[in-house]
Write a protein that holds these residues in place. Structure first.
Motif, PDB file in Angstrom:
ATOM      1  N   LEU A 265     -32.106  45.716  -8.832  1.00 41.63           N
ATOM      2  CA  LEU A 265     -31.924  45.641  -7.689  1.00 41.63           C
ATOM      3  C   LEU A 265     -33.658  46.341  -7.245  1.00 41.63           C
ATOM      4  O   LEU A 265     -34.924  46.312  -6.106  1.00 41.63           O
ATOM      5  CB  LEU A 265     -31.636  45.964  -6.116  1.00 41.63           C
ATOM      6  CG  LEU A 265     -30.307  45.530  -5.943  1.00 41.63           C
ATOM      7  CD1 LEU A 265     -29.379  45.504  -5.244  1.00 41.63           C
ATOM      8  CD2 LEU A 265     -30.825  43.871  -5.240  1.00 41.63           C
TER       9      LEU A 265
ATOM     10  N   ILE B 297     -27.800  38.332  -3.700  1.00 46.27           N
ATOM     11  CA  ILE B 297     -27.959  38.973  -2.286  1.00 46.27           C
ATOM     12  C   ILE B 297     -27.049  37.909  -1.233  1.00 46.27           C
ATOM     13  O   ILE B 297     -26.240  38.345  -0.997  1.00 46.27           O
ATOM     14  CB  ILE B 297     -29.015  39.669  -2.076  1.00 46.27           C
ATOM     15  CG1 ILE B 297     -30.230  40.598  -2.948  1.00 46.27           C
ATOM     16  CG2 ILE B 297     -29.746  39.455  -0.654  1.00 46.27           C
ATOM     17  CD1 ILE B 297     -30.944  40.737  -2.547  1.00 46.27           C
TER      18      ILE B 297
ATOM     19  N   LEU C 128     -29.139  45.062   2.079  1.00 46.07           N
ATOM     20  CA  LEU C 128     -29.964  45.339   0.434  1.00 46.07           C
ATOM     21  C   LEU C 128     -31.733  44.932   0.821  1.00 46.07           C
ATOM     22  O   LEU C 128     -32.215  44.985  -0.106  1.00 46.07           O
ATOM     23  CB  LEU C 128     -28.555  44.343  -0.294  1.00 46.07           C
ATOM     24  CG  LEU C 128     -27.330  44.598  -0.350  1.00 46.07           C
ATOM     25  CD1 LEU C 128     -26.716  43.795  -1.608  1.00 46.07           C
ATOM     26  CD2 LEU C 128     -27.569  46.256  -1.673  1.00 46.07           C
TER      27      LEU C 128
END
Length: 146
Positions: free
Chosen positions: A20, A77, A89
């Motif tokens: 990420l 995601i 996120l």
């Protein structure tokens, strides 16, 4: 006998956070231009003896790879079930403007502990969804037969 091995949450989250964290870099790479550079002699490719300049080819390859990676991260995601966790996120890893965690959980109206619990759940779900679970790390048991 267990059908599934137990997930090692610590290492799985670590893997998810590492991927990420790369989102913004891939986004920059995907947006790079791959036009040839002008040299001092105003030619698109420098003259050289026996050396081939593959700068443009490398840029195109990197851009395509970055676009593919962005697509995989975005897909993982988007597969996170809870939309509030998805929002965390996205705010933390995908927005261009980097915000401190405190600013994110304050803006979203969460307590600090609630924010980090949701972030951890999101990291585990992201890891499960990313490239078919590639980021998952399983605990090794002494009694495992498989």
């Amino acid at each position: 006998m267990r059908l599934f091995k137990e997930i090692d949450k610590y290492f799985t989250k670590k893997n998810a956070y590492e991927v990420l964290e790369l989102y913004r870099r891939y986004a920059r790479m995907a947006g790079e231009e791959y036009t040839p550079k002008l040299t001092a002699t105003y030619s698109f490719e420098p003259k050289s003896s026996g050396f081939t300049n593959k700068t443009t080819e490398t840029q195109v390859t990197n851009r395509v790879a970055a676009c593919d990676e962005l697509e995989e991260i975005t897909r993982a995601i988007n597969r996170v079930i809870d939309p509030y966790i998805r929002q965390i996120l996205i705010e933390k890893y995908c927005k261009w403007h980097i915000k401190q965690d405190k600013a994110i959980y304050t803006d979203l109206g969460y307590s600090e502990s609630e924010f980090y619990r949701m972030l951890e759940r999101g990291a585990i779900e992201f890891a499960e969804n990313y490239r078919g679970g590639e980021l998952l790390v399983f605990r090794k048991f002494l009694g495992d037969v498989c």
